[in-house]
Enzyme design. Sequence first.
Site, PDB file in Angstrom:
ATOM      1  CB  SER A  75      -0.924   0.013   1.223  1.00 13.14           C
ATOM      2  OG  SER A  75      -1.876  -1.023   1.147  1.00 13.14           O
ATOM      3  CB  THR A  97      -3.445   4.538   2.056  1.00 12.57           C
ATOM      4  OG1 THR A  97      -3.279   3.193   1.601  1.00 12.57           O
ATOM      5  CG2 THR A  97      -4.123   5.352   0.969  1.00 12.57           C
ATOM      6  CD  GLU A 130      -6.514   3.778   3.525  1.00  7.39           C
ATOM      7  OE1 GLU A 130      -5.874   2.771   3.209  1.00  7.39           O
ATOM      8  OE2 GLU A 130      -6.308   4.432   4.560  1.00  7.39           O
ATOM      9  CG  HIS A 149      -4.047  -8.324   4.389  1.00  8.95           C
ATOM     10  ND1 HIS A 149      -3.023  -8.877   3.654  1.00  8.95           N
ATOM     11  CD2 HIS A 149      -3.942  -6.985   4.215  1.00  8.95           C
ATOM     12  CE1 HIS A 149      -2.317  -7.917   3.066  1.00  8.95           C
ATOM     13  NE2 HIS A 149      -2.867  -6.752   3.393  1.00  8.95           N
ATOM     14  CG  ASP A 184      -4.057   0.304  -1.973  1.00  8.48           C
ATOM     15  OD1 ASP A 184      -5.016  -0.468  -2.192  1.00  8.48           O
ATOM     16  OD2 ASP A 184      -3.609   0.504  -0.826  1.00  8.48           O
ATOM     17  CG  HIS A 185      -2.885  -3.389  -3.069  1.00 10.42           C
ATOM     18  ND1 HIS A 185      -3.662  -4.196  -2.267  1.00 10.42           N
ATOM     19  CD2 HIS A 185      -2.294  -2.493  -2.229  1.00 10.42           C
ATOM     20  CE1 HIS A 185      -3.547  -3.818  -1.006  1.00 10.42           C
ATOM     21  NE2 HIS A 185      -2.721  -2.770  -0.950  1.00 10.42           N
TER      22      HIS A 185
END
Length: 537
Positions: A97, A150, A300, A309, A347-348
Site C-alpha cells: 500500500s 495510504t 481511504e 488479508h 491501491d491493489h
Amino acid sequence: MMNIQMRKGWACCLISVALLSCTASDGVKPEAVKSKNVIMIIGDGMGPQQVGLLLSYARQAPHSVLADRTTALDRMMERGRLGISLTYTADTLVTDSAASATQLATGKFAGAEMLGLDKDGNPQENIIEKARRLGKATGLVSDTRITHATPAAFAAHQTHRSQENSIPEDLLATGADVMLSGGLSYWLPEQANDKNSALHQQLAQMTGNSIEIKSSRKDAKNLLTAAQQQGYALAFNKVQLQQATGKTLGLFADSGMANGIVETQNRKDAGHVQPTLKEMSMQALEILSRNEQGFFLMIESGQIDWAAHRNDTGLLLHEMLRFNDTLNAVLDWAENRQDTLIIVTADHETGGFGFSYSGVDIPKPHSLPGAAFAGGALFQPNFNFGDPSVLDKIYAQQLSYHDIFSQFDRLPKDRQTPLKLTELVNRYTEFKITEAQAVKILATEANPLYRAGHTSLGEKTVPKMEVNGEFFVYQKENRENLLAQAVAASQQVVWATGTHTSTPVFVFVTGREQVTQPFAKILHHTRLGQLAIDALH
C-alpha cells in the site's frame, strides 16, 4: 475567377477554425483539462473481485440492504468513465500500500514500502504539497489510522512505512487542513502510558473518555501540542468533529478505527461516539469547500484490505458497504457541480477473492416448467454453482473473525478449546464449523518461515497452514485464514492468498468530459497519479 478563389479561401478558413475548435474541445488547451476540486477515494485492497462482491450482493441477495439494487459505482458509471490501472512498483510484480499510494500521490515510481520517495529514494512533491502551492485546501480521511501507509503516502517522506513515530511530524509539516482518522497513540508521549499521571488524566478529559489513552512512542514528544501550536483544532469524537469549522486534526481511536461490522451496528445508534467514514468525509468536505480556490481531498476506505488479508468474507462485505455509503454521500455532495473531479480506485487487490462453483452439495435433479422439459426431462447441473441466498448469510455475520479470536484469547487457558471456538464461530456467523474443524484451525507447527526479529515472521510456533503457507505471511492472524478455509465450501468462496495480488484495479471517474477522458485507458498508477496532479489548477 476571383470569386471562386475567394470562396475557396473562405472555405479553408472555416475548415481551419472548425479544426481548431475540435482540437480545443478534445482537451488540448491546458485550461480545458483542469478542476477546481479533486477528490480521490481509495478502496484499499479493492480489486475487481471486491467490487464484484458488492455488485453481486446488490443485485442478487434476496434481502439486500441496498433497496434499489444499485451501488454508488453504478452512479459513477452513469455519468463518468471507466479505466483500469496497473499497480506494480519500480522493480516488483506486486505492490504494497505504501508504494502504491506513493505512486498515486506523486506520479513517480516508488520502491516497496517507501513513503513519498521515488524508486531511488529521493523525496518527491505529492499532490497535497502541490495543492497547497496553488492556494487550495487539502485533506486526508481514513478509517484506518492517519499514520498508516495510504494516508501517510500523501504527506510523509520516509524510507519505510513502519516509521509511524516520525510520520506525524511529516503530516504536520505538510500542513493538510483536515486530517481525520485513528492512530492517537502515535501522537502521545510515552508518559501518557502512566495512568496515574496528570497527563493521562488530562488526555482522558480532552477525549471525553471516548478513546483508550496509550502511547506507541518511545520519546517525550507530545505532537497534539505541536498540532495545536500550528493552528489545528483537535477532535476525538463525533460531537467534537461536528463542531469543527477550520483546520482540524481528528483522531478517533488509539490505532485503527472500528471495523465495518461494528460501524454497521453503531449506525443504528444516533448517539454513537466514533464518527463513521461517511461522517468524517462529509465534515471534511464542509470545511475544505470554504476555500474559494478549491481543494484536494483523499478518502481511504482502508479496512477493505484488512478484511481481505484475513480472508473474512462477511467483514469484507460490510467494508464494501461502508465504502459504498461514503461514495454515495460524496456523489450527493457533488451533484450538479461542474468544478469537481472524483476519482475512485484502489491501491491493489488483496486476497485473490472470488465466488466459485464446487462439487459439494450438488443440487438434486428437478423439473422445470419450460417447453424443453415438458417430456419429463430433469434439470441436473453437474456442480454446485451457488445459491444467491448465501449473500444474506454472509451479510448476517455479527463479529469479525479477528474479534471472534480476540474473545477466544481472552478466555482462561483451560477454556481455549476447539469446542469453545466452535461455539463462538457458530454463535456469531451463519456458517457453522465442527469441533474437528476447530481442531485443525487451532493446530500449530514450528514456523517454516521463521526469521528472528521479523515483525510478521518472528514467531517460532505458528498456526499450521497446509496449503500455500508461504503466501500467508501475517502469521499471528493465520487462524482467521484457516477459519475461512473451513467455511469456504459453505460460503461458495475461495481465497488465493493472505497478501496482495498484481490484479489491475478499476478507475472510476466523474467530472467534466474533457477532464475525465484521459482516465478511460489502461493506465499505470504513476500515470493515474500524474493525471490527478495535472487536473488541479
